[in-house]
Design a protein around this motif. Structure first.
Motif, PDB file in Angstrom:
ATOM      1  N   PHE A  29      56.382  32.588  28.125  1.00  0.00           N
ATOM      2  CA  PHE A  29      56.404  31.410  28.985  1.00  0.00           C
ATOM      3  C   PHE A  29      56.562  30.124  28.182  1.00  0.00           C
ATOM      4  CE2 PHE A  29      55.586  29.089  32.825  1.00  0.00           C
ATOM      5  CZ  PHE A  29      54.939  27.933  32.412  1.00  0.00           C
ATOM      6  N   SER A  30      55.897  30.040  27.049  1.00  0.00           N
ATOM      7  CA  SER A  30      55.939  28.815  26.251  1.00  0.00           C
ATOM      8  C   SER A  30      57.319  28.547  25.678  1.00  0.00           C
ATOM      9  CB  SER A  30      54.907  28.879  25.124  1.00  0.00           C
ATOM     10  OG  SER A  30      55.213  29.949  24.250  1.00  0.00           O
ATOM     11  N   ARG A  31      58.206  29.558  25.711  1.00  0.00           N
ATOM     12  CA  ARG A  31      59.571  29.385  25.213  1.00  0.00           C
ATOM     13  C   ARG A  31      60.586  29.445  26.358  1.00  0.00           C
ATOM     14  NH1 ARG A  31      57.439  33.082  21.591  1.00  0.00           N
ATOM     15  NH2 ARG A  31      58.759  34.771  22.364  1.00  0.00           N
ATOM     16  N   THR A  32      60.131  29.119  27.555  1.00  0.00           N
ATOM     17  CA  THR A  32      60.981  29.195  28.743  1.00  0.00           C
ATOM     18  C   THR A  32      61.064  27.836  29.427  1.00  0.00           C
ATOM     19  OG1 THR A  32      60.313  31.495  29.096  1.00  0.00           O
ATOM     20  CG2 THR A  32      61.273  30.339  30.968  1.00  0.00           C
ATOM     21  N   THR A  33      62.263  27.442  29.761  1.00  0.00           N
ATOM     22  CA  THR A  33      62.445  26.231  30.557  1.00  0.00           C
ATOM     23  C   THR A  33      62.104  26.545  32.016  1.00  0.00           C
ATOM     24  OG1 THR A  33      64.137  25.289  29.114  1.00  0.00           O
ATOM     25  CG2 THR A  33      64.159  24.596  31.421  1.00  0.00           C
ATOM     26  N   MET A  34      61.338  25.688  32.631  1.00  0.00           N
ATOM     27  CA  MET A  34      60.942  25.872  34.025  1.00  0.00           C
ATOM     28  C   MET A  34      61.632  24.832  34.890  1.00  0.00           C
ATOM     29  SD  MET A  34      59.032  28.480  33.913  1.00  0.00           S
ATOM     30  CE  MET A  34      58.438  28.470  35.599  1.00  0.00           C
ATOM     31  N   GLY A  35      62.240  25.301  35.956  1.00  0.00           N
ATOM     32  CA  GLY A  35      62.965  24.400  36.850  1.00  0.00           C
ATOM     33  C   GLY A  35      62.461  24.494  38.275  1.00  0.00           C
ATOM     34  N   TRP A  36      62.714  23.443  39.030  1.00  0.00           N
ATOM     35  CA  TRP A  36      62.418  23.402  40.465  1.00  0.00           C
ATOM     36  C   TRP A  36      63.710  23.075  41.214  1.00  0.00           C
ATOM     37  CZ3 TRP A  36      57.873  24.849  42.611  1.00  0.00           C
ATOM     38  CH2 TRP A  36      56.745  24.905  41.791  1.00  0.00           C
ATOM     39  N   PHE A  37      63.975  23.835  42.238  1.00  0.00           N
ATOM     40  CA  PHE A  37      65.134  23.636  43.094  1.00  0.00           C
ATOM     41  C   PHE A  37      64.654  23.617  44.541  1.00  0.00           C
ATOM     42  CE2 PHE A  37      68.737  24.306  40.164  1.00  0.00           C
ATOM     43  CZ  PHE A  37      68.047  24.754  39.050  1.00  0.00           C
ATOM     44  N   ARG A  38      65.502  23.137  45.442  1.00  0.00           N
ATOM     45  CA  ARG A  38      65.147  23.167  46.861  1.00  0.00           C
ATOM     46  C   ARG A  38      66.386  23.469  47.687  1.00  0.00           C
ATOM     47  NH1 ARG A  38      63.795  16.701  47.725  1.00  0.00           N
ATOM     48  NH2 ARG A  38      65.957  15.927  47.630  1.00  0.00           N
ATOM     49  N   GLN A  39      66.137  24.008  48.852  1.00  0.00           N
ATOM     50  CA  GLN A  39      67.235  24.358  49.751  1.00  0.00           C
ATOM     51  C   GLN A  39      66.836  24.044  51.183  1.00  0.00           C
ATOM     52  OE1 GLN A  39      68.645  28.398  49.369  1.00  0.00           O
ATOM     53  NE2 GLN A  39      70.618  27.874  50.246  1.00  0.00           N
ATOM     54  N   GLY A  66      61.216   9.020  39.873  1.00  0.00           N
ATOM     55  CA  GLY A  66      60.289   7.955  40.209  1.00  0.00           C
ATOM     56  C   GLY A  66      59.280   8.339  41.276  1.00  0.00           C
ATOM     57  N   ARG A  67      59.521   9.438  41.980  1.00  0.00           N
ATOM     58  CA  ARG A  67      58.592   9.911  43.021  1.00  0.00           C
ATOM     59  C   ARG A  67      57.968  11.256  42.655  1.00  0.00           C
ATOM     60  NH1 ARG A  67      60.451  11.276  47.849  1.00  0.00           N
ATOM     61  NH2 ARG A  67      62.553  11.812  47.144  1.00  0.00           N
ATOM     62  N   PHE A  68      58.709  12.097  41.959  1.00  0.00           N
ATOM     63  CA  PHE A  68      58.236  13.427  41.580  1.00  0.00           C
ATOM     64  C   PHE A  68      57.931  13.458  40.082  1.00  0.00           C
ATOM     65  CE2 PHE A  68      60.510  16.109  45.094  1.00  0.00           C
ATOM     66  CZ  PHE A  68      59.970  15.279  46.056  1.00  0.00           C
ATOM     67  N   THR A  69      56.961  14.306  39.708  1.00  0.00           N
ATOM     68  CA  THR A  69      56.618  14.493  38.304  1.00  0.00           C
ATOM     69  C   THR A  69      56.507  15.985  38.020  1.00  0.00           C
ATOM     70  OG1 THR A  69      55.372  12.417  38.294  1.00  0.00           O
ATOM     71  CG2 THR A  69      54.979  13.956  36.478  1.00  0.00           C
ATOM     72  N   VAL A  70      57.265  16.441  37.039  1.00  0.00           N
ATOM     73  CA  VAL A  70      57.225  17.853  36.647  1.00  0.00           C
ATOM     74  C   VAL A  70      56.407  17.988  35.366  1.00  0.00           C
ATOM     75  CG1 VAL A  70      59.381  17.708  35.326  1.00  0.00           C
ATOM     76  CG2 VAL A  70      58.631  19.918  36.247  1.00  0.00           C
ATOM     77  N   SER A  71      55.646  19.058  35.275  1.00  0.00           N
ATOM     78  CA  SER A  71      54.818  19.283  34.085  1.00  0.00           C
ATOM     79  C   SER A  71      54.573  20.777  33.925  1.00  0.00           C
ATOM     80  CB  SER A  71      53.492  18.532  34.196  1.00  0.00           C
ATOM     81  OG  SER A  71      52.743  19.003  35.310  1.00  0.00           O
ATOM     82  N   ARG A  72      53.953  21.144  32.817  1.00  0.00           N
ATOM     83  CA  ARG A  72      53.649  22.549  32.572  1.00  0.00           C
ATOM     84  C   ARG A  72      52.361  22.675  31.792  1.00  0.00           C
ATOM     85  NH1 ARG A  72      58.565  24.883  29.796  1.00  0.00           N
ATOM     86  NH2 ARG A  72      57.245  26.722  29.482  1.00  0.00           N
ATOM     87  N   ASP A  73      51.700  23.810  31.955  1.00  0.00           N
ATOM     88  CA  ASP A  73      50.500  24.147  31.200  1.00  0.00           C
ATOM     89  C   ASP A  73      50.746  25.533  30.616  1.00  0.00           C
ATOM     90  OD1 ASP A  73      48.024  24.945  30.248  1.00  0.00           O
ATOM     91  OD2 ASP A  73      46.912  24.005  31.870  1.00  0.00           O
ATOM     92  N   ASN A  74      51.128  25.588  29.360  1.00  0.00           N
ATOM     93  CA  ASN A  74      51.484  26.864  28.757  1.00  0.00           C
ATOM     94  C   ASN A  74      50.286  27.813  28.667  1.00  0.00           C
ATOM     95  OD1 ASN A  74      54.162  26.122  28.468  1.00  0.00           O
ATOM     96  ND2 ASN A  74      53.864  25.349  26.380  1.00  0.00           N
ATOM     97  N   ALA A  75      49.104  27.275  28.548  1.00  0.00           N
ATOM     98  CA  ALA A  75      47.907  28.114  28.469  1.00  0.00           C
ATOM     99  C   ALA A  75      47.670  28.876  29.772  1.00  0.00           C
ATOM    100  CB  ALA A  75      46.691  27.266  28.130  1.00  0.00           C
ATOM    101  N   LYS A  76      48.178  28.322  30.886  1.00  0.00           N
ATOM    102  CA  LYS A  76      47.998  28.948  32.192  1.00  0.00           C
ATOM    103  C   LYS A  76      49.280  29.578  32.715  1.00  0.00           C
ATOM    104  CE  LYS A  76      44.268  25.837  33.638  1.00  0.00           C
ATOM    105  NZ  LYS A  76      43.816  24.854  34.674  1.00  0.00           N
TER     106      LYS A  76
END
Length: 126
Positions: A29-39, A66-76
């Motif tokens: 997981f720590s070496r993976t890009t995480m993305g969000w998409f919508r449909q 400016g409205r959304f914020t993406v983040s990650r927690d590699n430990a989780k």
């Protein structure tokens, strides 16, 4: 086989906030890009945001910057999408996705991601 599970969707009034979470069963997981998409109904799946694995640099679509914020927690093994100042046009099924070695120029392409979650509904009422 990797598994991504989204949570946090729901119904909210315009101007409100929601926080989506995506927990991944990925060994790297720590070496993976995480993305969000919508449909949205009748529309193609579109890029929303992503966070890289090397620098944790965030990327955003113009419609949500400016409205959304993406983040990650590699430990989780979890990625997050904090959505503020929601608008009715944000209504869609939101999907998280995971991919490795994604070039920055392709980070908004669905084809760059190997694994996808089942999606979570976000509905914003006016």
């Amino acid at each position: 086989q990797a598994q991504l599970v989204e949570s946090g969707g729901g119904l909210v009034q315009a101007g409100g906030s929601l926080r989506l979470a995506c927990t991944a069963s990925l060994r790297a997981f720590s070496r993976t890009t995480m993305g969000w998409f919508r449909q949205a109904p009748g529309q193609e799946r579109e890029f929303v945001a992503a966070v890289s694995y090397m620098t944790e640099r965030p990327y955003y679509a113009d419609a949500v910057r400016g409205r959304f914020t993406v983040s990650r927690d590699n430990a989780k093994n979890t990625a997050y999408l904090q959505m503020d100042t929601l608008k009715p046009e944000d209504t869609a099924v939101y999907y998280c996705a995971a991919g490795s070695t994604i070039h920055a120029k392709l980070i908004g392409s669905t084809r760059a991601y190997n694994f996808w979650g089942q999606g979570t509904q976000v509905t914003v009422s006016s």
